[in-house]
Design a protein around this motif. Structure first.
Motif, mmCIF file in Angstrom:
data_model
loop_
_atom_site.group_PDB
_atom_site.id
_atom_site.type_symbol
_atom_site.label_atom_id
_atom_site.label_comp_id
_atom_site.label_asym_id
_atom_site.label_seq_id
_atom_site.Cartn_x
_atom_site.Cartn_y
_atom_site.Cartn_z
ATOM 1 N N ILE A 49 0.866 -1.184 0.000
ATOM 2 C CA ILE A 49 0.000 0.000 0.000
ATOM 3 C C ILE A 49 0.902 1.233 0.000
ATOM 4 O O ILE A 49 1.730 1.407 0.891
ATOM 5 C CB ILE A 49 -0.931 0.010 1.228
ATOM 6 N N GLU A 50 0.730 2.088 -0.983
ATOM 7 C CA GLU A 50 1.621 3.235 -1.142
ATOM 8 C C GLU A 50 1.061 4.513 -0.534
ATOM 9 O O GLU A 50 1.813 5.434 -0.223
ATOM 10 C CB GLU A 50 1.898 3.459 -2.632
ATOM 11 N N GLU A 51 -0.252 4.609 -0.409
ATOM 12 C CA GLU A 51 -0.877 5.833 0.090
ATOM 13 C C GLU A 51 -1.898 5.495 1.179
ATOM 14 O O GLU A 51 -2.658 4.538 1.058
ATOM 15 C CB GLU A 51 -1.599 6.578 -1.050
ATOM 16 N N GLU A 52 -1.904 6.273 2.249
ATOM 17 C CA GLU A 52 -2.932 6.216 3.288
ATOM 18 C C GLU A 52 -3.236 4.779 3.726
ATOM 19 O O GLU A 52 -4.329 4.258 3.528
ATOM 20 C CB GLU A 52 -4.202 6.915 2.811
ATOM 21 N N GLU A 53 -2.246 4.164 4.336
ATOM 22 C CA GLU A 53 -2.369 2.762 4.738
ATOM 23 C C GLU A 53 -3.570 2.517 5.644
ATOM 24 O O GLU A 53 -4.325 1.560 5.454
ATOM 25 C CB GLU A 53 -1.088 2.308 5.442
ATOM 26 N N GLU A 54 -3.730 3.375 6.655
ATOM 27 C CA GLU A 54 -4.813 3.156 7.622
ATOM 28 C C GLU A 54 -6.181 3.204 6.950
ATOM 29 O O GLU A 54 -7.052 2.373 7.224
ATOM 30 C CB GLU A 54 -4.728 4.196 8.739
ATOM 31 N N GLN A 55 -6.370 4.177 6.081
ATOM 32 C CA GLN A 55 -7.662 4.298 5.401
ATOM 33 C C GLN A 55 -7.891 3.118 4.468
ATOM 34 O O GLN A 55 -9.006 2.591 4.374
ATOM 35 C CB GLN A 55 -7.727 5.607 4.620
ATOM 36 N N ILE A 102 -6.722 0.050 4.760
ATOM 37 C CA ILE A 102 -7.046 -1.130 5.568
ATOM 38 C C ILE A 102 -8.465 -1.038 6.112
ATOM 39 O O ILE A 102 -9.216 -2.027 6.143
ATOM 40 C CB ILE A 102 -6.029 -1.284 6.717
ATOM 41 N N GLU A 103 -8.862 0.160 6.516
ATOM 42 C CA GLU A 103 -10.225 0.349 7.031
ATOM 43 C C GLU A 103 -11.262 0.010 5.962
ATOM 44 O O GLU A 103 -12.267 -0.661 6.239
ATOM 45 C CB GLU A 103 -10.394 1.796 7.498
ATOM 46 N N GLU A 104 -11.020 0.447 4.735
ATOM 47 C CA GLU A 104 -11.973 0.169 3.662
ATOM 48 C C GLU A 104 -11.945 -1.305 3.259
ATOM 49 O O GLU A 104 -12.985 -1.878 2.910
ATOM 50 C CB GLU A 104 -11.669 1.062 2.461
ATOM 51 N N LEU A 105 -10.774 -1.925 3.301
ATOM 52 C CA LEU A 105 -10.696 -3.360 3.017
ATOM 53 C C LEU A 105 -11.514 -4.150 4.037
ATOM 54 O O LEU A 105 -12.265 -5.067 3.679
ATOM 55 C CB LEU A 105 -9.237 -3.824 3.039
ATOM 56 N N ASN A 106 -11.376 -3.799 5.298
ATOM 57 C CA ASN A 106 -12.121 -4.508 6.342
ATOM 58 C C ASN A 106 -13.623 -4.277 6.226
ATOM 59 O O ASN A 106 -14.425 -5.160 6.552
ATOM 60 C CB ASN A 106 -11.623 -4.079 7.725
ATOM 61 N N ARG A 127 -9.828 -10.334 8.825
ATOM 62 C CA ARG A 127 -9.398 -8.990 9.219
ATOM 63 C C ARG A 127 -8.077 -8.675 8.526
ATOM 64 O O ARG A 127 -7.120 -9.449 8.603
ATOM 65 C CB ARG A 127 -9.233 -8.900 10.737
ATOM 66 N N PHE A 128 -8.042 -7.544 7.836
ATOM 67 C CA PHE A 128 -6.835 -7.124 7.129
ATOM 68 C C PHE A 128 -5.991 -6.221 8.023
ATOM 69 O O PHE A 128 -6.519 -5.385 8.770
ATOM 70 C CB PHE A 128 -7.197 -6.373 5.844
ATOM 71 N N VAL A 129 -4.677 -6.392 7.932
ATOM 72 C CA VAL A 129 -3.732 -5.535 8.651
ATOM 73 C C VAL A 129 -2.594 -5.184 7.703
ATOM 74 O O VAL A 129 -2.380 -5.855 6.684
ATOM 75 C CB VAL A 129 -3.168 -6.232 9.913
ATOM 76 N N VAL A 130 -1.847 -4.131 8.051
ATOM 77 C CA VAL A 130 -0.690 -3.741 7.254
ATOM 78 C C VAL A 130 0.464 -4.670 7.570
ATOM 79 O O VAL A 130 0.810 -4.880 8.739
ATOM 80 C CB VAL A 130 -0.289 -2.282 7.536
ATOM 81 N N GLY A 131 1.062 -5.237 6.526
ATOM 82 C CA GLY A 131 2.195 -6.127 6.713
ATOM 83 C C GLY A 131 3.512 -5.395 6.608
ATOM 84 O O GLY A 131 3.589 -4.273 6.090
ATOM 85 N N ALA A 132 4.574 -6.022 7.108
ATOM 86 C CA ALA A 132 5.911 -5.434 7.029
ATOM 87 C C ALA A 132 6.423 -5.515 5.604
ATOM 88 O O ALA A 132 6.238 -6.519 4.914
ATOM 89 C CB ALA A 132 6.857 -6.165 7.974
ATOM 90 N N ALA A 133 7.082 -4.450 5.157
ATOM 91 C CA ALA A 133 7.555 -4.384 3.772
ATOM 92 C C ALA A 133 8.575 -5.463 3.457
ATOM 93 O O ALA A 133 8.676 -5.933 2.328
ATOM 94 C CB ALA A 133 8.149 -3.008 3.493
#
Length: 366
Positions: A337-343, A345-349, A357-363
């Motif tokens: 995810i290159e832009e606005e990770e939190e948003q 992930i929120e929309e994916l969930n 449940r989706f979360v941001v993974g380590a690069a």
């Protein structure tokens, strides 16, 4: 008389002409004819031209009948309509701002459609607008989002086509997120045919792309002679539309913002510079997105659904860098995810199935 032996592989002009001459020479009626003579040669040229044009036309026609081979945007728009996909134009760049009420004892409101001036590092100026009212209690700070627009249309009256129950917006570049439709001051939810849970909304209108703009269609039905209406048919109501006409990617990387006029008492700061502005998608990207959007039905179920969602909403620009993996039961990590990770992930969930449940993974994948 037997059918002539026609070589269908010869599609060039000279090849077609030679085939015609060869065929005529094989006929006893033309044994002694001079096929290089001006009159007969002209007739053969006309036949060749006609054949060549027909081959060319039929080839184009067949290509435009299928999404994979279509070359005209109008054809792709037509294919997309069947699959419930609305072909977008440019997308507004967005920025997150925060406003702190430093001393106003009331609850000042930054009204919707307030204009902000944004300045890029190269001193280029872009205009941004908020699309919701923002109220700030004394001493508190509120975050909100602004949308870039080279032109902002605010409650412009628009003519209703009663027979088709639709209005036409003569703009190609309309950011769907900013589009609002009002019927006698009542706001209608703008949806596509694959939007989830549309039946839960009482007042709906549907967006359809045309080559030179968008149709907004309402659910009312008019009889063929135009005399009978159903209960939801519009006739004589006042219809207005609000939307942003964006600059696309040119609106990105704006970091300094201020009010254009009538600034409330307080401090305005930038949380995140403008990003996610995008130009109209290419034909190839549309060919990729249209069938996959239809198959997912706006839900996030498979890895392809995640990729498509991030690309379509400009959270990512490269499908190769997007990685999706399950780390534990029900938890899915997303990398790339290159832009606005939190948003993102929120929309994916919000669109995921129960139990995921989706979360941001380590690069680095660790």
């Amino acid at each position: 008389m037997s059918a002539p032996n026609i070589n269908l592989k010869n599609l060039e002009f000279d090849q077609i002409k030679n085939e015609l001459v060869t065929y005529l020479k094989s006929q006893s009626e033309f044994t002694d004819y001079n096929f290089e003579g001006s009159a007969l040669s002209t007739i053969i040229d006309l036949l060749t031209y006609n054949t060549f044009y027909q081959i060319f036309f039929q080839n184009i026609l067949i290509n435009e009948m299928f999404l994979d081979t279509a070359q005209k945007l109008e054809s792709i728009i037509s294919h997309a309509k069947v699959q419930g996909y609305v072909v977008p134009g440019k997308t507004s760049s967005t920025a997150k701002l925060e406003f702190t009420n430093n001393g106003d004892t009331g609850t000042p409101t930054i009204p919707k459609y307030k204009k902000f001036r944004g300045i890029k590092n190269n001193s280029e100026v872009k205009l941004f607008y908020n699309i919701e009212d923002v109220s700030v209690v004394e001493g508190e700070t509120v975050e909100f989002t602004v949308y870039e627009a080279k032109r902002f249309v605010n409650k412009a009256p628009i003519t209703l086509d009663v027979t088709n129950q639709s209005v036409f917006i003569p703009e190609i570049d309309v950011d769907f997120r900013t589009l609002q439709v009002f019927v006698d001051e009542d706001e209608y939810k703008v949806v596509t045919s694959v939007e989830p849970n549309v039946l839960n909304e009482a007042k709906l209108c549907y967006l359809e792309r045309r080559s030179n703009g968008y149709d907004v269609r309402f659910s009312g039905i008019v009889s063929s002679d135009g005399t009978e209406y159903d209960s939801s048919t519009l006739d004589g109501e006042s219809i207005t539309v609000t939307y942003a006409v964006p600059s696309g990617s040119l609106g990105n990387e704006v970091s300094a913002f201020n009010f254009v006029s009538d600034a409330p008492t307080g401090t305005l700061n930038t949380i995140s510079p403008s990003s996610r502005g995008a130009n109209a998608p290419s034909l190839e990207s549309l060919k990729f997105a249209i069938p996959r959007t239809f198959s997912s039905q706006s839900r996030i179920v498979t890895e392809d659904d995640v990729n498509l969602f991030l690309l379509n909403n400009n959270y990512a620009t490269n499908a190769v860098t997007i990685k999706v993996s399950e780390t534990e039961t029900g938890v899915v990590e997303v990398v790339g995810i290159e832009e606005e990770e939190e948003q993102a992930i929120e929309e994916l969930n919000a669109r995921s199935i129960v139990g995921i449940r989706f979360v941001v993974g380590a690069a680095d994948g660790s």
